[in-house]
Design a protein around this motif. Sequence first.
Motif, PDB file in Angstrom:
ATOM      1  N   TRP A  19       0.829  -1.200   0.000  1.00 26.85           N
ATOM      2  CA  TRP A  19       0.000   0.000   0.000  1.00 26.85           C
ATOM      3  C   TRP A  19       0.863   1.250   0.000  1.00 26.85           C
ATOM      4  O   TRP A  19       0.551   2.224  -0.670  1.00 26.85           O
ATOM      5  N   ARG A  20       1.960   1.218   0.744  1.00 24.98           N
ATOM      6  CA  ARG A  20       2.851   2.377   0.827  1.00 24.98           C
ATOM      7  C   ARG A  20       3.403   2.740  -0.548  1.00 24.98           C
ATOM      8  O   ARG A  20       3.510   3.905  -0.904  1.00 24.98           O
ATOM      9  N   TYR A  21       3.752   1.745  -1.350  1.00 22.52           N
ATOM     10  CA  TYR A  21       4.345   2.033  -2.653  1.00 22.52           C
ATOM     11  C   TYR A  21       3.310   2.275  -3.739  1.00 22.52           C
ATOM     12  O   TYR A  21       3.585   3.016  -4.687  1.00 22.52           O
ATOM     13  N   THR A  22       2.126   1.693  -3.634  1.00 19.87           N
ATOM     14  CA  THR A  22       1.122   1.924  -4.671  1.00 19.87           C
ATOM     15  C   THR A  22       0.302   3.185  -4.426  1.00 19.87           C
ATOM     16  O   THR A  22      -0.225   3.766  -5.365  1.00 19.87           O
ATOM     17  N   HIS A  23       0.173   3.607  -3.186  1.00 18.25           N
ATOM     18  CA  HIS A  23      -0.605   4.801  -2.844  1.00 18.25           C
ATOM     19  C   HIS A  23       0.276   5.833  -2.143  1.00 18.25           C
ATOM     20  O   HIS A  23      -0.119   6.430  -1.148  1.00 18.25           O
ATOM     21  N   SER A  24       1.444   6.054  -2.661  1.00 20.51           N
ATOM     22  CA  SER A  24       2.416   6.911  -1.977  1.00 20.51           C
ATOM     23  C   SER A  24       1.984   8.372  -1.899  1.00 20.51           C
ATOM     24  O   SER A  24       2.351   9.072  -0.962  1.00 20.51           O
ATOM     25  N   THR A  25       1.201   8.847  -2.854  1.00 21.34           N
ATOM     26  CA  THR A  25       0.817  10.263  -2.841  1.00 21.34           C
ATOM     27  C   THR A  25      -0.541  10.497  -2.202  1.00 21.34           C
ATOM     28  O   THR A  25      -0.952  11.647  -2.048  1.00 21.34           O
ATOM     29  N   GLU A  26      -1.239   9.435  -1.824  1.00 19.27           N
ATOM     30  CA  GLU A  26      -2.588   9.590  -1.281  1.00 19.27           C
ATOM     31  C   GLU A  26      -2.602  10.357   0.041  1.00 19.27           C
ATOM     32  O   GLU A  26      -3.452  11.222   0.261  1.00 19.27           O
ATOM     33  N   VAL A  27      -1.665  10.069   0.919  1.00 16.07           N
ATOM     34  CA  VAL A  27      -1.600  10.762   2.207  1.00 16.07           C
ATOM     35  C   VAL A  27      -1.251  12.236   1.984  1.00 16.07           C
ATOM     36  O   VAL A  27      -1.866  13.126   2.581  1.00 16.07           O
ATOM     37  N   GLU A  28      -0.291  12.481   1.117  1.00 17.03           N
ATOM     38  CA  GLU A  28       0.119  13.850   0.828  1.00 17.03           C
ATOM     39  C   GLU A  28      -1.034  14.655   0.227  1.00 17.03           C
ATOM     40  O   GLU A  28      -1.284  15.794   0.639  1.00 17.03           O
ATOM     41  N   ASP A  29      -1.747  14.063  -0.726  1.00 19.62           N
ATOM     42  CA  ASP A  29      -2.878  14.755  -1.343  1.00 19.62           C
ATOM     43  C   ASP A  29      -3.982  15.046  -0.332  1.00 19.62           C
ATOM     44  O   ASP A  29      -4.584  16.129  -0.357  1.00 19.62           O
ATOM     45  N   SER A  30      -4.230  14.119   0.576  1.00 20.51           N
ATOM     46  CA  SER A  30      -5.264  14.333   1.594  1.00 20.51           C
ATOM     47  C   SER A  30      -4.894  15.476   2.527  1.00 20.51           C
ATOM     48  O   SER A  30      -5.748  16.299   2.894  1.00 20.51           O
ATOM     49  N   MET A  31      -3.629  15.528   2.926  1.00 16.22           N
ATOM     50  CA  MET A  31      -3.187  16.617   3.805  1.00 16.22           C
ATOM     51  C   MET A  31      -3.284  17.969   3.096  1.00 16.22           C
ATOM     52  O   MET A  31      -3.707  18.964   3.697  1.00 16.22           O
ATOM     53  N   MET A  32      -2.884  18.016   1.823  1.00 15.90           N
ATOM     54  CA  MET A  32      -2.961  19.272   1.067  1.00 15.90           C
ATOM     55  C   MET A  32      -4.414  19.722   0.908  1.00 15.90           C
ATOM     56  O   MET A  32      -4.726  20.910   1.067  1.00 15.90           O
ATOM     57  N   ASP A  33      -5.312  18.774   0.603  1.00 13.63           N
ATOM     58  CA  ASP A  33      -6.721  19.111   0.461  1.00 13.63           C
ATOM     59  C   ASP A  33      -7.314  19.610   1.776  1.00 13.63           C
ATOM     60  O   ASP A  33      -8.106  20.558   1.791  1.00 13.63           O
ATOM     61  N   MET A  34      -6.927  18.976   2.881  1.00 14.69           N
ATOM     62  CA  MET A  34      -7.420  19.405   4.183  1.00 14.69           C
ATOM     63  C   MET A  34      -6.944  20.824   4.493  1.00 14.69           C
ATOM     64  O   MET A  34      -7.715  21.657   4.958  1.00 14.69           O
ATOM     65  N   GLN A  95       4.266  23.677   0.789  1.00  8.44           N
ATOM     66  CA  GLN A  95       5.610  23.119   0.594  1.00  8.44           C
ATOM     67  C   GLN A  95       6.140  22.511   1.879  1.00  8.44           C
ATOM     68  O   GLN A  95       6.766  21.449   1.861  1.00  8.44           O
ATOM     69  N   GLU A  96       5.895  23.153   3.004  1.00  9.85           N
ATOM     70  CA  GLU A  96       6.369  22.629   4.287  1.00  9.85           C
ATOM     71  C   GLU A  96       5.695  21.305   4.630  1.00  9.85           C
ATOM     72  O   GLU A  96       6.347  20.379   5.116  1.00  9.85           O
ATOM     73  N   ILE A  97       4.404  21.208   4.370  1.00 16.95           N
ATOM     74  CA  ILE A  97       3.694  19.952   4.622  1.00 16.95           C
ATOM     75  C   ILE A  97       4.226  18.856   3.708  1.00 16.95           C
ATOM     76  O   ILE A  97       4.425  17.718   4.135  1.00 16.95           O
ATOM     77  N   GLN A  98       4.485  19.191   2.471  1.00 20.05           N
ATOM     78  CA  GLN A  98       5.014  18.211   1.517  1.00 20.05           C
ATOM     79  C   GLN A  98       6.377  17.701   1.952  1.00 20.05           C
ATOM     80  O   GLN A  98       6.639  16.493   1.934  1.00 20.05           O
ATOM     81  N   VAL A  99       7.265  18.593   2.375  1.00 16.76           N
ATOM     82  CA  VAL A  99       8.596  18.191   2.834  1.00 16.76           C
ATOM     83  C   VAL A  99       8.485  17.321   4.088  1.00 16.76           C
ATOM     84  O   VAL A  99       9.152  16.284   4.203  1.00 16.76           O
ATOM     85  N   PHE A 100       7.629  17.723   5.027  1.00 18.45           N
ATOM     86  CA  PHE A 100       7.420  16.973   6.263  1.00 18.45           C
ATOM     87  C   PHE A 100       6.934  15.553   5.969  1.00 18.45           C
ATOM     88  O   PHE A 100       7.445  14.575   6.516  1.00 18.45           O
ATOM     89  N   LEU A 101       5.940  15.438   5.095  1.00 23.31           N
ATOM     90  CA  LEU A 101       5.386  14.117   4.785  1.00 23.31           C
ATOM     91  C   LEU A 101       6.373  13.239   4.036  1.00 23.31           C
ATOM     92  O   LEU A 101       6.451  12.034   4.294  1.00 23.31           O
ATOM     93  N   LYS A 102       7.127  13.809   3.106  1.00 21.75           N
ATOM     94  CA  LYS A 102       8.124  13.006   2.381  1.00 21.75           C
ATOM     95  C   LYS A 102       9.165  12.439   3.339  1.00 21.75           C
ATOM     96  O   LYS A 102       9.534  11.272   3.251  1.00 21.75           O
ATOM     97  N   LYS A 103       9.627  13.266   4.264  1.00 22.43           N
ATOM     98  CA  LYS A 103      10.629  12.811   5.226  1.00 22.43           C
ATOM     99  C   LYS A 103      10.072  11.691   6.099  1.00 22.43           C
ATOM    100  O   LYS A 103      10.734  10.668   6.299  1.00 22.43           O
TER     101      LYS A 103
END
Length: 148
Positions: A19-34, A95-103
């Motif tokens: 799930w981590r590799y197939t849906h890698s951007t799902e968490v990031e997109d949800s945080m950005m939308d929120m 951008q800060e949320i994106q960097v935080f989530l990637k790390k």
Amino acid sequence: QGFFCFALAFCGLIPAACWRYTHSTEVEDSMMDMYDLVYEEVRRNTSSFRRHELTAIHEAFLCCGKHSPFGDTANVENKTCPPSQEHNARQDCLQEIQVFLKKHMNFVSTLLGVTIGFTVYGMILTSFLWFSIHFSTNLDRKGKYILR
């Protein structure tokens, strides 16, 4: 029992890793939308509760506002940015949320990989233990050993 426990852990870790590799951007997109939802509700001045949420997000990520093509955002940022961020160069929260989530997602991936490795290692060791007990008729010493 040990092998069974390791096998159950393995059966849980493999879908998590997939799930981590197939849906890698799902968490990031949800945080950005929120964040966008909360930001736009504060900009429209519909809820004071959302203003507190936005202030908490800004304090948690040490950022202030976002660059918006839809209009002036200074009014929202003046009300919700922490005092330490108001006068400094403003950092875009998206951008800060994106960097935080990637790390943190890289940390989760590493942790999953290491845990899967130890689980497989544990399964191998417990299977060797089972085979050595199962095929051994006697676990006592077969000969006499004398130290000289």
